[in-house]
Design a protein around this motif. Structure first.
Motif, PDB file in Angstrom:
ATOM      1  N   PHE A 137       0.832  -1.197   0.000  1.00 36.55           N
ATOM      2  CA  PHE A 137       0.000   0.000   0.000  1.00 36.55           C
ATOM      3  C   PHE A 137       0.875   1.258   0.000  1.00 36.55           C
ATOM      4  N   LYS A 138       0.471   2.233  -0.773  1.00 38.63           N
ATOM      5  CA  LYS A 138       1.147   3.530  -0.763  1.00 38.63           C
ATOM      6  C   LYS A 138       0.582   4.424   0.329  1.00 38.63           C
ATOM      7  N   ASN A 139      -0.682   4.217   0.629  1.00 42.68           N
ATOM      8  CA  ASN A 139      -1.356   5.003   1.653  1.00 42.68           C
ATOM      9  C   ASN A 139      -2.664   4.310   2.045  1.00 42.68           C
ATOM     10  N   ALA A 140      -3.381   4.891   2.984  1.00 45.32           N
ATOM     11  CA  ALA A 140      -4.666   4.355   3.421  1.00 45.32           C
ATOM     12  C   ALA A 140      -5.685   4.462   2.283  1.00 45.32           C
ATOM     13  N   PRO A 141      -6.774   3.684   2.355  1.00 46.60           N
ATOM     14  CA  PRO A 141      -7.783   3.756   1.284  1.00 46.60           C
ATOM     15  C   PRO A 141      -8.340   5.168   1.143  1.00 46.60           C
ATOM     16  N   SER A 142      -8.317   5.673  -0.080  1.00 48.41           N
ATOM     17  CA  SER A 142      -8.712   7.059  -0.328  1.00 48.41           C
ATOM     18  C   SER A 142     -10.091   7.186  -0.968  1.00 48.41           C
ATOM     19  N   GLY A 143     -10.698   6.048  -1.334  1.00 56.32           N
ATOM     20  CA  GLY A 143     -12.009   6.092  -1.976  1.00 56.32           C
ATOM     21  C   GLY A 143     -13.155   5.946  -0.989  1.00 56.32           C
ATOM     22  N   GLU A 144     -14.307   6.480  -1.359  1.00 56.06           N
ATOM     23  CA  GLU A 144     -15.524   6.340  -0.571  1.00 56.06           C
ATOM     24  C   GLU A 144     -16.708   6.119  -1.503  1.00 56.06           C
ATOM     25  N   VAL A 145     -17.617   5.241  -1.092  1.00 51.58           N
ATOM     26  CA  VAL A 145     -18.815   4.986  -1.893  1.00 51.58           C
ATOM     27  C   VAL A 145     -19.940   4.552  -0.964  1.00 51.58           C
ATOM     28  N   GLU A 158      -4.503   4.406  -7.212  1.00 54.50           N
ATOM     29  CA  GLU A 158      -3.264   5.073  -6.810  1.00 54.50           C
ATOM     30  C   GLU A 158      -2.823   4.728  -5.395  1.00 54.50           C
ATOM     31  N   ASP A 159      -3.632   3.960  -4.658  1.00 52.00           N
ATOM     32  CA  ASP A 159      -3.293   3.632  -3.273  1.00 52.00           C
ATOM     33  C   ASP A 159      -2.386   2.411  -3.150  1.00 52.00           C
ATOM     34  N   ILE A 160      -2.146   1.701  -4.253  1.00 63.30           N
ATOM     35  CA  ILE A 160      -1.431   0.419  -4.213  1.00 63.30           C
ATOM     36  C   ILE A 160      -0.299   0.417  -5.229  1.00 63.30           C
ATOM     37  N   ASP A 161       0.839  -0.157  -4.836  1.00 67.53           N
ATOM     38  CA  ASP A 161       1.966  -0.348  -5.753  1.00 67.53           C
ATOM     39  C   ASP A 161       1.760  -1.682  -6.467  1.00 67.53           C
ATOM     40  N   TRP A 162       1.317  -1.621  -7.713  1.00 63.45           N
ATOM     41  CA  TRP A 162       0.975  -2.833  -8.468  1.00 63.45           C
ATOM     42  C   TRP A 162       2.189  -3.564  -9.025  1.00 63.45           C
ATOM     43  N   SER A 163       3.364  -2.942  -8.939  1.00 60.69           N
ATOM     44  CA  SER A 163       4.567  -3.545  -9.524  1.00 60.69           C
ATOM     45  C   SER A 163       5.212  -4.581  -8.610  1.00 60.69           C
ATOM     46  N   LYS A 164       4.886  -4.570  -7.334  1.00 65.57           N
ATOM     47  CA  LYS A 164       5.545  -5.446  -6.369  1.00 65.57           C
ATOM     48  C   LYS A 164       4.886  -6.839  -6.330  1.00 65.57           C
ATOM     49  N   PRO A 165       5.668  -7.888  -6.063  1.00 66.95           N
ATOM     50  CA  PRO A 165       5.081  -9.215  -5.846  1.00 66.95           C
ATOM     51  C   PRO A 165       4.117  -9.182  -4.654  1.00 66.95           C
ATOM     52  N   ILE A 166       3.138 -10.061  -4.696  1.00 66.71           N
ATOM     53  CA  ILE A 166       2.143 -10.129  -3.615  1.00 66.71           C
ATOM     54  C   ILE A 166       2.523 -11.305  -2.720  1.00 66.71           C
ATOM     55  N   THR A 167       3.032 -11.011  -1.547  1.00 70.13           N
ATOM     56  CA  THR A 167       3.473 -12.073  -0.647  1.00 70.13           C
ATOM     57  C   THR A 167       2.340 -12.504   0.282  1.00 70.13           C
ATOM     58  N   GLY A 168       2.597 -13.590   1.009  1.00 68.31           N
ATOM     59  CA  GLY A 168       1.641 -14.053   2.001  1.00 68.31           C
ATOM     60  C   GLY A 168       0.518 -14.909   1.458  1.00 68.31           C
ATOM     61  N   GLY A 169       0.506 -15.144   0.142  1.00 63.98           N
ATOM     62  CA  GLY A 169      -0.571 -15.900  -0.489  1.00 63.98           C
ATOM     63  C   GLY A 169      -0.241 -17.371  -0.662  1.00 63.98           C
ATOM     64  N   GLU A 220     -23.140  -8.284  -5.549  1.00 58.96           N
ATOM     65  CA  GLU A 220     -22.361  -8.457  -4.317  1.00 58.96           C
ATOM     66  C   GLU A 220     -20.916  -7.969  -4.463  1.00 58.96           C
ATOM     67  N   PHE A 221     -20.631  -7.193  -5.499  1.00 59.76           N
ATOM     68  CA  PHE A 221     -19.268  -6.697  -5.714  1.00 59.76           C
ATOM     69  C   PHE A 221     -18.912  -5.603  -4.699  1.00 59.76           C
ATOM     70  N   ARG A 222     -17.638  -5.576  -4.305  1.00 63.36           N
ATOM     71  CA  ARG A 222     -17.092  -4.491  -3.517  1.00 63.36           C
ATOM     72  C   ARG A 222     -16.374  -3.532  -4.464  1.00 63.36           C
ATOM     73  N   PRO A 223     -16.342  -2.246  -4.129  1.00 68.51           N
ATOM     74  CA  PRO A 223     -15.669  -1.276  -4.995  1.00 68.51           C
ATOM     75  C   PRO A 223     -14.164  -1.462  -4.965  1.00 68.51           C
ATOM     76  N   GLY A 224     -13.510  -1.109  -6.071  1.00 61.78           N
ATOM     77  CA  GLY A 224     -12.056  -1.195  -6.112  1.00 61.78           C
ATOM     78  C   GLY A 224     -11.521  -1.334  -7.522  1.00 61.78           C
ATOM     79  N   PRO A 225     -10.200  -1.440  -7.663  1.00 64.51           N
ATOM     80  CA  PRO A 225      -9.561  -1.473  -8.977  1.00 64.51           C
ATOM     81  C   PRO A 225      -9.920  -2.710  -9.799  1.00 64.51           C
ATOM     82  N   LYS A 226      -9.949  -2.508 -11.118  1.00 68.13           N
ATOM     83  CA  LYS A 226     -10.207  -3.623 -12.030  1.00 68.13           C
ATOM     84  C   LYS A 226      -9.400  -3.444 -13.313  1.00 68.13           C
ATOM     85  N   VAL A 227      -9.182  -4.560 -13.967  1.00 66.53           N
ATOM     86  CA  VAL A 227      -8.563  -4.553 -15.289  1.00 66.53           C
ATOM     87  C   VAL A 227      -9.601  -4.060 -16.303  1.00 66.53           C
ATOM     88  N   LYS A 228      -9.158  -3.288 -17.240  1.00 71.93           N
ATOM     89  CA  LYS A 228     -10.073  -2.770 -18.270  1.00 71.93           C
ATOM     90  C   LYS A 228     -10.752  -3.927 -19.001  1.00 71.93           C
TER      91      LYS A 228
END
Length: 503
Positions: A137-145, A158-169, A220-228
């Motif tokens: 994360f670059k910062n706390a969640p900045s969106g509201e809905v 813009e709140d997440i660094d998408w270039s980094k590997p996702i650990t812990g999975g 039942e979707f939650r808001p957030g980033p998606k692929v085009k």
């Protein structure tokens, strides 16, 4: 040389050869894990079903079907954790992992794939993970809905660094390979392979304008980033193809463990068009038909690859069916929960009493049925025992080995001293033998509509707790709380002793 000596030597050679074969070729393990599937959605155990499930029915006819099998929780993440660790979920937490949530696991947890990998197994996880990652994360969640009557915070692009590997999975929990969408109704709406996004999101999901229609219920979707161009209708077909392709890369000489966690028939209820009208239970029924078809594709791939005879196949679901089942029962006469009371989330039987089928050719008697009380947390100890693995001392603390049940060997019943039923911290149930005690006047976390109560004849209880004889009253209609105070005292004391071990 004497004839008897020659015969003895030949028998010894054959025996040693057979032993070496067992050592070289331990059985493959395949777990197909459905999402929000009720006990009554498996056609062969619901005489009034409106949903055909020919592939799963065939699997049951070739293996052992359990009539009294349970998930650890009535919701997603906790049951998955319990299945993969042989540990009650409530020793860690009760709730699900939210969007971009931290891992459910501690690094000290020992998982089934880790144990199998240490014994030379190739391990893969496909589909729904829902057990958390460590996002950058670059910062706390900045969106509201506005959603479900209140303002919800969410992570924006813009709140997440998408270039980094996702650990812990999955790769940090013992799996060599992962492919999936994480959780179909949670962001990011993107494909993950191993510990990387295949394509980073560039847009955000508008939960009020998805761009597609469901076949039943809400998105039942939650808001957030998606692929085009993200198309949820492509998720299940893509997972099916990737899983079949992975099976086709496996060889007989290399044992493997495949954990295929389906996103179906969980909402959003989105069967592909070719399955429309294949059931008599609406969109959900058609989605169940597709779910059955997907299981059939996996079984077909194993058979065509020549792997079927040396593969243990386990089919089950993480919890009971969602609340859409009430209307389904009224409209179509299909009871996804079977004859059980309650649905997903509930401590009532319908929240956690799930389908369970296990097949192992020439080892488990085809067409056999077991009424033994079993929990999914028992799978870890049982699989380890079946293939001759000694679990570490601190592994699978709540898991019982039920190999004798599978093999039809003598054993003392009940095999488990108790089974704890729980979803949230507010309500608990404990099953010992035929007796079930719930420390609340209701096992439900939501009230069914009055029309459903009228249809089924269910009534509410006034007593401070619930006691049922499950052998005589599996539908949980007759509360024996006041009739057997000594049984209440016994089970309440035992429940509290078990809960003391929670941490």
């Amino acid at each position: 040389m004497k004839p008897l000596t020659i015969t003895f030597l030949l028998l010894t050679i054959v025996a040693l050869t057979n032993c070496s074969k067992v050592e070289r070729n331990p059985p493959n393990i395949v777990i197909i894990y459905a999402d929000d599937m009720g006990y009554g959605d498996l056609n062969c155990q619901n005489p009034n079903s409106k949903i055909p499930t020919p592939n799963l029915d065939k699997l049951a006819s070739e293996g052992m079907r359990f009539t009294d099998a349970h998930s650890s929780s009535g919701i997603c993440s906790p049951s998955r954790y319990a299945l993969l660790t042989g540990t009650y979920h409530w020793r860690r937490q009760h709730g699900i992992v939210g969007a971009f949530g931290k891992p459910f696991f501690k690094d000290s947890d020992i998982t089934l794939p880790q144990v199998l990998k240490s014994k030379g197994y190739n391990t893969a996880c496909m589909g729904k993970w829902h057990l958390g990652w460590n996002w950058e994360f670059k910062n706390a969640p900045s969106g509201e809905v506005m959603q479900w009557g209140s303002m919800q915070k969410f992570y924006r692009l813009e709140d997440i660094d998408w270039s980094k590997p996702i650990t812990g999975g999955p790769l940090d929990r013992g799996f060599d390979y992962y492919f999936g969408e994480g959780t179909i109704n949670f962001p990011p709406y993107a494909w993950v392979e191993n510990d990387q996004l295949i394509k980073a999101p560039t847009e955000e999901m508008d939960i009020h304008t998805i761009g597609f229609e469901t076949k039943e219920g809400e998105w039942e979707f939650r808001p957030g980033p998606k692929v085009k161009g993200w198309n949820p209708y492509k998720v299940l077909p893509t997972l099916t193809k990737k899983t079949v392709d992975w099976i086709n890369t496996q060889e007989k000489e290399q044992p493997f463990f495949l954990y295929f966690a389906l996103p179906s028939p969980h909402a959003p209820i989105i069967p592909n068009d070719e399955f429309d009208g294949k059931s008599q239970a609406g969109g959900y029924g058609d989605f169940m038909v597709q779910t059955d078809w997907v299981a059939g594709q996996v079984l077909k791939a194993l058979k065509e690859k020549g792997l079927e005879d040396n593969t243990i196949i386990i089919f089950s679901a993480d919890n009971g069916t969602e609340a859409y089942a009430w209307k389904r029962a009224e409209k179509y006469g299909h009871f996804s929960m079977g004859n059980f009371r309650g649905l997903k989330r509930d401590v009532w039987e319908g929240g956690h009493h799930v389908p369970l089928v296990i097949k192992w050719p020439n080892q488990i008697k085809a067409g056999s049925i077991s009424n033994e009380l079993i929990s999914q947390i028992d799978i870890m100890a049982t699989v380890a025992n079946l293939i001759g693995i000694d679990l570490p001392e601190n592994a699978a603390p709540d898991s019982y080995n039920f190999e004798p049940v599978l093999k039809g060997e003598p054993y003392h019943s009940p095999l488990r001293e108790t089974t704890i039923h729980n979803t949230y911290a507010s309500k608990w149930g404990i099953r010992k033998g035929d007796w079930l005690y719930i420390n609340s006047p209701s096992g439900g976390h939501r009230e069914p509509p009055d029309s459903f109560k009228e249809l089924t004849g269910y009534t509410d209880f006034d007593e401070p707790g619930l006691l049922f004889n499950m052998k005589d009253d599996s539908e949980q209609r007759v509360n024996l709380y006041e009739k057997y105070p000594e049984k209440i005292e016994e089970l309440d004391k035992l429940l509290k002793e078990y809960c003391k071990t929670s941490h």
